[in-house]
Design a protein around this motif. Structure first.
Motif, PDB file in Angstrom:
ATOM      1  N   GLU A   1       0.821  -1.205   0.000  1.00 43.00           N
ATOM      2  CA  GLU A   1       0.000   0.000   0.000  1.00 43.00           C
ATOM      3  C   GLU A   1       0.857   1.259   0.000  1.00 43.00           C
ATOM      4  N   SER A   2       2.083   1.146   0.523  1.00 40.48           N
ATOM      5  CA  SER A   2       2.995   2.286   0.541  1.00 40.48           C
ATOM      6  C   SER A   2       4.430   1.765   0.548  1.00 40.48           C
ATOM      7  N   GLU A   3       5.365   2.635   0.197  1.00 38.92           N
ATOM      8  CA  GLU A   3       6.771   2.242   0.218  1.00 38.92           C
ATOM      9  C   GLU A   3       7.229   1.895   1.630  1.00 38.92           C
ATOM     10  N   ALA A   4       6.729   2.625   2.619  1.00 36.95           N
ATOM     11  CA  ALA A   4       7.125   2.390   4.003  1.00 36.95           C
ATOM     12  C   ALA A   4       6.742   0.987   4.475  1.00 36.95           C
ATOM     13  N   ALA A   5       5.659   0.434   3.904  1.00 35.15           N
ATOM     14  CA  ALA A   5       5.191  -0.893   4.322  1.00 35.15           C
ATOM     15  C   ALA A   5       6.092  -2.019   3.808  1.00 35.15           C
ATOM     16  N   SER A   6       7.035  -1.697   2.938  1.00 30.13           N
ATOM     17  CA  SER A   6       7.877  -2.730   2.328  1.00 30.13           C
ATOM     18  C   SER A   6       9.190  -2.960   3.067  1.00 30.13           C
ATOM     19  N   ILE A   7       9.461  -2.225   4.142  1.00 31.69           N
ATOM     20  CA  ILE A   7      10.768  -2.306   4.813  1.00 31.69           C
ATOM     21  C   ILE A   7      11.060  -3.726   5.300  1.00 31.69           C
ATOM     22  N   GLY A   8      10.089  -4.366   5.913  1.00 34.57           N
ATOM     23  CA  GLY A   8      10.287  -5.729   6.402  1.00 34.57           C
ATOM     24  C   GLY A   8      10.580  -6.701   5.267  1.00 34.57           C
ATOM     25  N   PHE A   9       9.885  -6.534   4.153  1.00 38.10           N
ATOM     26  CA  PHE A   9      10.104  -7.379   2.981  1.00 38.10           C
ATOM     27  C   PHE A   9      11.520  -7.206   2.438  1.00 38.10           C
ATOM     28  N   ILE A  10      11.972  -5.957   2.366  1.00 40.39           N
ATOM     29  CA  ILE A  10      13.318  -5.681   1.856  1.00 40.39           C
ATOM     30  C   ILE A  10      14.374  -6.312   2.758  1.00 40.39           C
ATOM     31  N   LYS A  11      14.218  -6.170   4.072  1.00 40.18           N
ATOM     32  CA  LYS A  11      15.189  -6.747   5.012  1.00 40.18           C
ATOM     33  C   LYS A  11      15.234  -8.273   4.905  1.00 40.18           C
ATOM     34  N   ALA A  12      14.084  -8.881   4.598  1.00 43.04           N
ATOM     35  CA  ALA A  12      14.041 -10.342   4.490  1.00 43.04           C
ATOM     36  C   ALA A  12      14.648 -10.837   3.179  1.00 43.04           C
ATOM     37  N   ARG A  13      14.623 -10.013   2.140  1.00 43.67           N
ATOM     38  CA  ARG A  13      15.075 -10.456   0.821  1.00 43.67           C
ATOM     39  C   ARG A  13      16.482  -9.972   0.455  1.00 43.67           C
ATOM     40  N   VAL A  14      17.088  -9.113   1.265  1.00 43.08           N
ATOM     41  CA  VAL A  14      18.429  -8.609   0.966  1.00 43.08           C
ATOM     42  C   VAL A  14      19.389  -9.097   2.044  1.00 43.08           C
ATOM     43  N   GLU A  15      20.496  -9.697   1.617  1.00 39.04           N
ATOM     44  CA  GLU A  15      21.487 -10.246   2.540  1.00 39.04           C
ATOM     45  C   GLU A  15      22.233  -9.135   3.283  1.00 39.04           C
ATOM     46  N   ARG A  16      22.655  -9.454   4.507  1.00 43.16           N
ATOM     47  CA  ARG A  16      23.478  -8.520   5.277  1.00 43.16           C
ATOM     48  C   ARG A  16      24.800  -8.284   4.563  1.00 43.16           C
ATOM     49  N   GLY A  17      25.336  -7.087   4.711  1.00 44.18           N
ATOM     50  CA  GLY A  17      26.582  -6.735   4.058  1.00 44.18           C
ATOM     51  C   GLY A  17      26.394  -6.137   2.679  1.00 44.18           C
ATOM     52  N   THR A  18      25.144  -6.069   2.222  1.00 46.04           N
ATOM     53  CA  THR A  18      24.840  -5.514   0.903  1.00 46.04           C
ATOM     54  C   THR A  18      24.889  -3.987   0.946  1.00 46.04           C
ATOM     55  N   ILE A  19      25.371  -3.390  -0.135  1.00 44.66           N
ATOM     56  CA  ILE A  19      25.319  -1.932  -0.295  1.00 44.66           C
ATOM     57  C   ILE A  19      24.001  -1.603  -0.969  1.00 44.66           C
ATOM     58  N   LEU A  20      23.144  -0.880  -0.260  1.00 42.85           N
ATOM     59  CA  LEU A  20      21.809  -0.576  -0.752  1.00 42.85           C
ATOM     60  C   LEU A  20      21.799   0.826  -1.354  1.00 42.85           C
ATOM     61  N   GLN A  21      21.122   0.971  -2.477  1.00 34.36           N
ATOM     62  CA  GLN A  21      20.996   2.276  -3.120  1.00 34.36           C
ATOM     63  C   GLN A  21      19.521   2.594  -3.296  1.00 34.36           C
ATOM     64  N   ALA A  22      19.133   3.810  -2.922  1.00 36.48           N
ATOM     65  CA  ALA A  22      17.730   4.214  -2.972  1.00 36.48           C
ATOM     66  C   ALA A  22      17.643   5.696  -3.300  1.00 36.48           C
ATOM     67  N   ASP A  23      16.425   6.170  -3.565  1.00 35.86           N
ATOM     68  CA  ASP A  23      16.244   7.588  -3.873  1.00 35.86           C
ATOM     69  C   ASP A  23      16.000   8.378  -2.592  1.00 35.86           C
ATOM     70  N   GLU A  24      15.504   9.610  -2.750  1.00 35.76           N
ATOM     71  CA  GLU A  24      15.405  10.522  -1.616  1.00 35.76           C
ATOM     72  C   GLU A  24      14.165  10.313  -0.762  1.00 35.76           C
ATOM     73  N   SER A  25      13.296   9.356  -1.111  1.00 32.41           N
ATOM     74  CA  SER A  25      12.066   9.138  -0.356  1.00 32.41           C
ATOM     75  C   SER A  25      12.366   8.819   1.115  1.00 32.41           C
ATOM     76  N   SER A  26      11.647   9.464   2.010  1.00 27.93           N
ATOM     77  CA  SER A  26      11.863   9.246   3.444  1.00 27.93           C
ATOM     78  C   SER A  26      11.457   7.845   3.887  1.00 27.93           C
ATOM     79  N   ALA A  27      10.703   7.113   3.030  1.00 29.52           N
ATOM     80  CA  ALA A  27      10.269   5.753   3.374  1.00 29.52           C
ATOM     81  C   ALA A  27      11.455   4.816   3.542  1.00 29.52           C
ATOM     82  N   TRP A  28      12.591   5.132   2.893  1.00 29.38           N
ATOM     83  CA  TRP A  28      13.753   4.245   2.945  1.00 29.38           C
ATOM     84  C   TRP A  28      14.686   4.556   4.115  1.00 29.38           C
ATOM     85  N   ASN A  29      14.385   5.564   4.907  1.00 23.88           N
ATOM     86  CA  ASN A  29      15.272   5.943   6.015  1.00 23.88           C
ATOM     87  C   ASN A  29      15.552   4.809   6.996  1.00 23.88           C
TER      88      ASN A  29
END
Length: 331
Positions: A201-229
């Motif tokens: 429903e929103s970008e902010a709601a995806s944080i848990g999904f992203i953490k589950a699908r991206v391995e630790r130690g990864t360099i993450l790149q995102a835009d300026e949206s505050s949802a990714w903070n």
């Protein structure tokens, strides 16, 4: 100037005419060799895995085998996404070829005309192929130590038509003036790797999904949206402000934007309306097309048919038009 891959001979290793010229026996052989690759097309019982089977074809010549161990009968498509098929197997193979030959997508209406079947038949068949495409990323994690993954979101659907008179128009960007149907497709795309998508429903709601699908130690790149903070607490995160530049200081989300470009063009040029319950399927299809855009159509055909054989009958579209089940999309 280098030639685009799709214009090269390497992109064309299979053509539709070759499939349409197949006899029923040839189509059965092709499907069997892809399904039972380890035995070069020799049938294996899908129920118990026994290879001791014998031929018991139906009177009309349709292939059928019986397992000597569990005594169960099975066909070429038993236990696959194409189980309980009513059309000739050649038609299903032709549908896969037509589907992978498209760069951005294939509408159900166009597929129904190509195959000479009803719209609802083509609709269900297209979604089964999308289900096969999406099955490949089920449970997949991206990144790892030193790897780079891009994260971005694209809002789809929920169009609100503006009022005729300017004085009556409202700011459609405000949630109070939306219709509640707008959803965001969040894409996690690894550089030189795979694309994983999901709908929220929103970008902010995806944080848990992203953490589950991206391995630790990864360099993450995102835009300026505050949802990714919140991602800064878990990953080394680089941000790019698109109001200043598309790429700056080794930070960009251009690969994710490339995926969204394909999704948007599929929506505008082919499907016209992909929001709602099926949005996740269309997003996974676009991800598959983006990931394998440098593979020939023959390689894509074989991969899709293999995925069809590796996945059981569709939960969402088995008996769909009889309304035996409501469509419930799996994550």
């Amino acid at each position: 100037m280098s030639q685009h891959f799709l214009l090269s001979a390497a992109a064309r290793s299979l053509n539709l005419a070759k499939v349409l010229r197949m006899s029923n026996k040839e189509a059965e052989t092709v499907f069997a060799r892809i399904r039972w690759e380890e035995t070069d097309g020799q049938p294996i019982c899908p129920a118990c895995g026994c290879d001791a089977v014998y031929d018991c074809r139906r009177p009309n010549g349709a292939p059928r085998w019986r397992c000597k161990a569990c005594r169960k009968d099975f066909t070429l498509t038993s236990g696959t996404l194409f189980a309980f098929h009513k059309l000739p197997l050649q038609t299903y193979l032709a549908a896969v070829v037509i589907f992978v030959n498209e760069v951005k997508g294939k509408s159900a209406l166009a597929l129904s005309r190509d195959l000479g079947v009803q719209y609802k038949t083509a609709f269900v068949l297209a979604h089964k192929i999308r289900e096969a495409m999406g099955a490949e990323i089920r449970g997949v994690t991206l990144g790892g130590e030193g790897r780079t993954v891009e994260v971005d979101g694209c809002y789809v659907g929920g169009h609100v038509r503006p009022e005729n008179k300017k004085a009556d128009r409202k700011d459609r960007r405000l949630s109070a003036n939306q219709n509640g149907k707008r959803r965001v497709v969040v894409a996690i795309r690894e550089r030189d790797g795979r694309t994983v998508t999901q709908v929220f429903e929103s970008e902010a709601a995806s944080i848990g999904f992203i953490k589950a699908r991206v391995e630790r130690g990864t360099i993450l790149q995102a835009d300026e949206s505050s949802a990714w903070n919140p991602l800064h607490a878990t990953f080394e995160t680089k941000r790019i402000n698109h109001q200043e530049a598309y790429s700056l200081d080794d930070a960009c989300t251009n690969d994710a934007e490339s995926f969204f470009s394909r999704l948007r063009r599929a929506e505008i040029g082919h499907h016209h309306h992909i929001s709602g319950a099926y949005l996740a399927r269309y997003a996974r299809e676009a991800g598959f097309r983006e990931d394998y855009r440098r593979n020939s159509n023959g390689e894509q055909f074989r991969r899709v048919v293999t995925l069809v054989t590796k996945n059981g009958p569709s939960v969402d579209f088995c008996g769909y038009w009889q309304r035996n089940r409501a469509a419930a999309l799996a994550a």
